[in-house]
Write an enzyme that holds these catalytic residues in place. Structure first.
Site, mmCIF file in Angstrom:
data_model
loop_
_atom_site.group_PDB
_atom_site.id
_atom_site.type_symbol
_atom_site.label_atom_id
_atom_site.label_comp_id
_atom_site.label_asym_id
_atom_site.label_seq_id
_atom_site.Cartn_x
_atom_site.Cartn_y
_atom_site.Cartn_z
ATOM 1 N NE ARG A 18 -2.624 -1.685 3.294
ATOM 2 C CZ ARG A 18 -3.254 -1.797 4.459
ATOM 3 N NH1 ARG A 18 -4.375 -1.119 4.680
ATOM 4 N NH2 ARG A 18 -2.773 -2.564 5.408
ATOM 5 N N GLY A 85 -0.129 -14.182 8.521
ATOM 6 C CA GLY A 85 -0.711 -13.502 9.664
ATOM 7 C C GLY A 85 0.272 -13.274 10.798
ATOM 8 C CD GLU A 155 -7.579 -8.256 13.995
ATOM 9 O OE1 GLU A 155 -7.391 -7.196 13.348
ATOM 10 O OE2 GLU A 155 -6.989 -8.507 15.062
ATOM 11 C CG ASN A 353 31.838 20.910 0.137
ATOM 12 O OD1 ASN A 353 31.308 21.383 -0.862
ATOM 13 N ND2 ASN A 353 31.185 20.102 0.960
ATOM 14 C CB ALA A 390 33.329 42.115 -2.531
#
Length: 419
Positions: A18, A85, A155, A353, A390
């Protein structure tokens, strides 16, 4: 207690159909950890003799590989070759477990369980965990007699319309003595709507015959919330994120807007730290007192912000250690870097890096000033009190001496004026 030896068993043998991702549900990343690891964490403080995980054959390889990589070598794996089960899954595990002792049985898709709840449950020889929930759809119902005694667990597929109105549900969490459990499982058949061997049938027999207890979560049913599809996975993520946020708020962390702040499990944040809106903080991050994060910052694993350090707008960090008072306020990537105390990282700085094969470290000294738009190509060291102009590109292995200034592409020492 008849026997204090406690064994933990997690049932994770489903095929995850699912979920529809093709991979195992157990390894879905939930707030920084695989879903299954959250369940492991809930058992960490229990005094246990053995830890066993039941898997199905379909997802055996990826889960076993993760167990090895993550260092969870204390969990032994049992394979349920055919999904017949929960009762059959427990039978498979009992084949490799001792004859005596108690078995704590957990489901592999309930990542919100808390350790304190399990501690409370394991105070009993035989017990089950139930919860009162507003919407019990899809869950097993607890059937009780006139005096509140346990009669059965029904259940959803086997329940009639009246039974489906019951709001006390089975969590799938039990503590059961292994001897009586073996005997009960031997008599359980698959004569039910799903054609499976239900653990619940055997559990009820043990609880009735051994005077078992019930621990009911009357106001905290979300602890037993199960993940069966991606919609429920998203809900579990929301619930867990809320729990994480509330924990940090209670410890003294200032969070301007919890609704827009994403913090994974395993993050350490000191009181008086301040998180601004739209931050993402990943597992393994450490944030010291008075540190400021955000807005729109992304702190990845390995990031450490010491006292009063600051990481601001659209700054991403990874394996970055910022010492006391260091600041990087705007539009910057700091990867594999150590930044000294009170250094200032200008807007648009990049620590380059990665050379295409390996990651390398950048070291920025105390009170260094990194000009806006600088690129620091690792490995490289910017000395204490040094400055980059800069737009400078400081190339690999061309370290900048303490107190000096470099400018240009590639960066070179700035000429000193003659007096």
């Amino acid at each position: 207690m008849a026997d204090s030896s406690l064994h933990v068993l997690i049932l994770a043998g489903g095929e995850s159909t699912r979920i529809r991702t093709g991979g195992p549900k157990a390894l879905l990343p939930l707030c920084g950890r695989p879903l299954l690891e959250h369940i492991f964490a809930a058992t960490e403080d229990l005094a246990t003799s053995a830890k066993t995980l039941v898997l199905g054959p379909r997802h055996r390889e990826p889960i076993e590989a993760w167990l090895e990589k993550a260092g969870h070598r204390d969990w032994q794996v049992v394979i349920q070759e055919v999904a017949r089960g929960t009762g059959d899954a427990v039978r498979c595990a009992l084949e490799v477990l001792p004859e005596d002792g108690r078995l704590l049985i957990l489901c592999g898709d309930t990542p919100l369980l808390e350790g304190e709840t399990l501690q409370l449950l394991t105070e009993h020889d035989n017990a089950m965990l139930t919860a009162l929930v507003e919407d019990p759809t899809g869950l097993g119902r607890i059937m009780r007699g006139a005096e509140g005694e346990l009669q059965a667990i029904v259940e959803e597929a086997d329940a009639d319309d009246e039974q489906k109105q019951i709001q006390e549900i089975n969590s799938g969490v039990f503590v059961l003595e292994m001897g009586p459990l073996r005997e009960a499982l031997a008599g359980v058949n698959s004569d039910n709507a799903q054609g499976e061997i239900y653990l619940t049938d055997a559990a009820v027999q043990v609880l009735q015959s051994r005077g078992g207890a019930t621990v009911c979560l009357e106001d905290d049913g979300e602890q037993v919330f199960g993940v069966n599809d991606l919609a429920q996975f998203a809900t579990a993520s929301l619930l867990l994120r809320e729990r994480i946020l509330q924990g940090h708020l209670a410890s003294g962390v200032v969070i301007d807007d919890p609704a827009s702040t994403y913090i994974e499990a395993g993050v350490a944040i000191a009181p008086s730290a301040h998180l601004m809106p739209f931050c993402v903080i990943r597992r393994g991050v450490e944030i010291g007192p008075g540190a400021v994060v955000g807005p729109f910052a992304h702190l990845r694993p390995g990031t450490v912000l010491e006292q009063n350090a600051a990481v601001g707008n659209f700054v991403e960090t990874k394996n970055a250690h910022l010492a006391e008072g260091a600041k990087s306020k705007h539009l910057t990537y700091l990867g594999d870097v150590r930044v000294g105390a009170h250094a200032n990282i200008g807007c648009g700085t990049i620590t380059a890096n990665y050379d295409g094969k390996h990651k390398h470290q950048t070291v920025i000294g105390e009170r260094a000033f990194i000009g806006s738009g600088s690129v620091l190509v690792a490995p490289v060291t910017i000395g204490d009190g040094a400055t980059t102009g800069a737009g400078s590109v400081v190339t690999a292995k061309h370290d900048v001496a303490p107190g000096s200034t470099v400018i240009g592409v590639p960066a070179k020492p700035f000429p000193q004026s003659r007096s």
